[in-house]
Design a protein around this motif. Sequence first.
Motif, mmCIF file in Angstrom:
data_model
loop_
_atom_site.group_PDB
_atom_site.id
_atom_site.type_symbol
_atom_site.label_atom_id
_atom_site.label_comp_id
_atom_site.label_asym_id
_atom_site.label_seq_id
_atom_site.Cartn_x
_atom_site.Cartn_y
_atom_site.Cartn_z
ATOM 1 N N LYS A 1 31.165 61.175 49.193
ATOM 2 C CA LYS A 1 31.152 60.091 47.547
ATOM 3 C C LYS A 1 32.067 59.775 47.059
ATOM 4 C CE LYS A 1 27.035 62.915 47.198
ATOM 5 N NZ LYS A 1 26.982 63.264 48.397
ATOM 6 N N SER A 2 33.144 59.248 47.497
ATOM 7 C CA SER A 2 34.622 58.728 47.048
ATOM 8 C C SER A 2 34.586 57.659 46.789
ATOM 9 C CB SER A 2 36.200 59.249 47.654
ATOM 10 O OG SER A 2 35.656 58.321 49.387
ATOM 11 N N GLY A 3 33.734 56.302 47.266
ATOM 12 C CA GLY A 3 33.278 55.336 46.596
ATOM 13 C C GLY A 3 32.890 55.177 45.088
ATOM 14 N N ALA A 4 32.428 56.399 44.203
ATOM 15 C CA ALA A 4 32.247 56.629 42.834
ATOM 16 C C ALA A 4 33.077 56.472 42.144
ATOM 17 C CB ALA A 4 31.488 58.016 42.491
ATOM 18 N N PHE A 5 34.594 55.993 43.098
ATOM 19 C CA PHE A 5 36.331 55.981 42.147
ATOM 20 C C PHE A 5 35.972 54.505 42.226
ATOM 21 C CE2 PHE A 5 36.316 60.153 42.997
ATOM 22 C CZ PHE A 5 37.451 61.187 41.595
ATOM 23 N N GLY A 6 35.156 53.653 42.927
ATOM 24 C CA GLY A 6 35.780 52.268 42.967
ATOM 25 C C GLY A 6 35.426 51.527 41.702
ATOM 26 N N ALA A 7 34.125 51.842 40.792
ATOM 27 C CA ALA A 7 33.810 51.004 39.621
ATOM 28 C C ALA A 7 34.890 51.477 38.635
ATOM 29 C CB ALA A 7 32.876 51.286 39.407
ATOM 30 N N ALA A 8 35.583 51.835 38.822
ATOM 31 C CA ALA A 8 36.667 51.682 37.756
ATOM 32 C C ALA A 8 38.051 51.633 37.965
ATOM 33 C CB ALA A 8 36.757 53.475 36.937
ATOM 34 N N PHE A 9 38.292 51.560 39.155
ATOM 35 C CA PHE A 9 39.518 51.112 39.867
ATOM 36 C C PHE A 9 39.470 49.746 39.749
ATOM 37 C CE2 PHE A 9 42.923 50.532 42.885
ATOM 38 C CZ PHE A 9 43.918 51.762 42.296
ATOM 39 N N ASP A 10 40.850 48.820 38.726
ATOM 40 C CA ASP A 10 40.929 48.220 37.713
ATOM 41 C C ASP A 10 42.385 47.947 37.422
ATOM 42 O OD1 ASP A 10 40.521 48.932 35.750
ATOM 43 O OD2 ASP A 10 39.480 47.878 34.984
ATOM 44 N N LEU A 11 42.903 48.830 38.421
ATOM 45 C CA LEU A 11 44.981 48.686 38.034
ATOM 46 C C LEU A 11 44.601 46.977 38.467
ATOM 47 C CD1 LEU A 11 45.370 52.423 39.017
ATOM 48 C CD2 LEU A 11 44.661 50.983 36.892
ATOM 49 N N PRO A 12 46.161 46.601 37.713
ATOM 50 C CA PRO A 12 47.207 45.668 38.607
ATOM 51 C C PRO A 12 47.483 45.986 39.421
ATOM 52 C CG PRO A 12 47.362 46.115 35.939
ATOM 53 C CD PRO A 12 46.727 47.136 36.517
#
Length: 139
Positions: A44-55
């Motif tokens: 379920k590592s894709g759950a980290f994707g929504a919060a990943f908006d780092l430049p």
Amino acid sequence: VYLGAGQPVLGAYKAARTLGPEAMRSALSAVPYRRLLVAIEACKSGAFGAAFDLPRGLLLTAASPTENSRGGTYDLDKRIWITDQFSEALWRAAAGAPATSLSEVYRRLYSTVTGSHVGAYGTAFGDARAITIGEFFSP
């Protein structure tokens, strides 16, 4: 930076369970970097994707937010999975062809990892076709 490097596997497992998407984003935001590549091999590592908006950052995950990642190599003597498909394929790409672009590495991971959906999140530094996996891994 490797989560769990130098500590027993159980200690790394406990630390990983407490690190959520927002905590990861906050921790990484505090570190100066030119480009950032984060790879998470976990169910379920894709759950980290929504919060990943780092430049100038790219996150690769082994599975979607709703599925498990898959084992790669099983040790019959020890009766334990010693690699996962995602991390094994990423390591092979980095070690075997460091000049491969990140976009091509993602395509290879997506097509070779079976049973889960590899994810890519973030800005990819603009053009992931121009950045090689070798920039992030030393031989």
